[in-house]
Write an enzyme that holds these catalytic residues in place. Structure first.
Site, PDB file in Angstrom:
ATOM      1  N   ASP A   9      26.219  66.177   6.212  1.00 11.32           N
ATOM      2  CA  ASP A   9      24.826  65.775   6.320  1.00 11.32           C
ATOM      3  C   ASP A   9      24.521  65.627   7.812  1.00 11.32           C
ATOM      4  OD1 ASP A   9      22.261  64.498   5.599  1.00 11.32           O
ATOM      5  OD2 ASP A   9      23.251  62.693   6.383  1.00 11.32           O
ATOM      6  N   ALA A  10      23.257  65.773   8.169  1.00 17.74           N
ATOM      7  CA  ALA A  10      22.891  65.670   9.586  1.00 17.74           C
ATOM      8  C   ALA A  10      22.393  64.287   9.957  1.00 17.74           C
ATOM      9  CB  ALA A  10      21.836  66.718   9.932  1.00 17.74           C
ATOM     10  N   ARG A  40      11.685  55.592   8.709  1.00 16.03           N
ATOM     11  CA  ARG A  40      12.815  56.228   8.026  1.00 16.03           C
ATOM     12  C   ARG A  40      12.781  55.965   6.520  1.00 16.03           C
ATOM     13  NH1 ARG A  40      16.161  60.387   7.208  1.00 16.03           N
ATOM     14  NH2 ARG A  40      18.312  59.776   6.739  1.00 16.03           N
TER      15      ARG A  40
END
Length: 243
Positions: A9-10, A40
């Site tokens: 995942d980034a 977020r």
């Protein structure tokens, strides 16, 4: 079967999402931390809502919409230049300090990113951080027009790398992503950067829970979804010992 590919995942795993806080504070003094966390949370929420609604827009659009929501919710007026400067940080997120060395140590396995990010966002981020010299592929869910943790998103790993699920170690610090990958059939390493003990202590030590503490309480602890990761590690640097 042996692990032939390690897929990351980034956002939040290789790249520190919290590194936007400096620029949000600079653009909106006194509100930076609150903007960072609400932004977020809403960004993630919008990916899930759009997937359920079957109304896909890429993460670039979702990121803009979630920032606009956050600023409107806080009653903050802004000029377009300030908005674009904050958004631009997503192309320059800080790498976690152990990321580059960890990836280098995992060669000669195939290394890739599977991310909710749009192709333009990911390609710029990978290039700007220097990971383009280590990664064999940068895979965006945009090819399926649905976000993780949908099974269709994880299918892209095999389609791009030519691997079976059992040949892939998937690495994420996001509990919902780790559960989604495990549900799909991948071997999963979850990066537990915040322990339950530390989280519980942070919540009870103060009468007012800080925005970052609240974010960690709802986004960093393993979810009760019935899919436990195969490996629980504390940092990317531990990966060469399990792959």
């Amino acid at each position: 079967m042996s692990i032939k590919a390690v897929v990351f995942d980034a956002y939040g795993t290789l790249y520190d999402i919290q590194s936007v806080a400096e620029i949000t504070e600079d653009a909106f003094p006194g509100y930076g931390e609150l903007i960072t966390q609400v932004w977020r949370i809403k960004q993630l929420e919008y990916t899930w809502l759009r997937s359920l609604m079957r109304r896909y827009q890429d993460l670039a659009a979702v990121t803009r919409d979630s920032l606009a929501y956050t600023l409107r919710m806080l009653g903050l007026a802004y000029e377009n230049d300030a908005f674009e400067r904050v958004i631009g940080k997503y192309l320059q997120l800080d790498l976690y300090p152990d990321a580059t060395a960890a990836l280098a140590a995992l060669k000669p396995r195939q290394l890739a990113i599977l991310s909710n990010g749009s192709p333009d966002m990911l390609n710029a981020l990978v290039r700007n951080s220097g990971l383009d010299t280590l990664l064999d592929a940068t895979i965006s869910v945009d090819a399926k027009k649905i976000f993780k943790p949908s099974p269709e998103a994880y299918e892209l790993i095999g389609e791009v790398l030519g691997t079976q699920p059992s040949e892939v170690l998937f690495v994420s610090s996001n509990p919902w992503d780790a559960a989604g990958a495990k549900s799909f059939g991948l071997t999963v390493a979850w990066i537990e950067r915040v322990t339950p003990e530390a989280m519980a202590l942070a919540c009870v030590e103060n009468e007012v829970v800080a925005p970052l503490t609240m974010f960690r309480a709802i986004r960093t602890q393993m979810d009760e979804l019935g899919f436990a990761p195969d490996h629980r590690i504390r940092a990317l640097s531990e990966l060469p010992g399990i792959a």
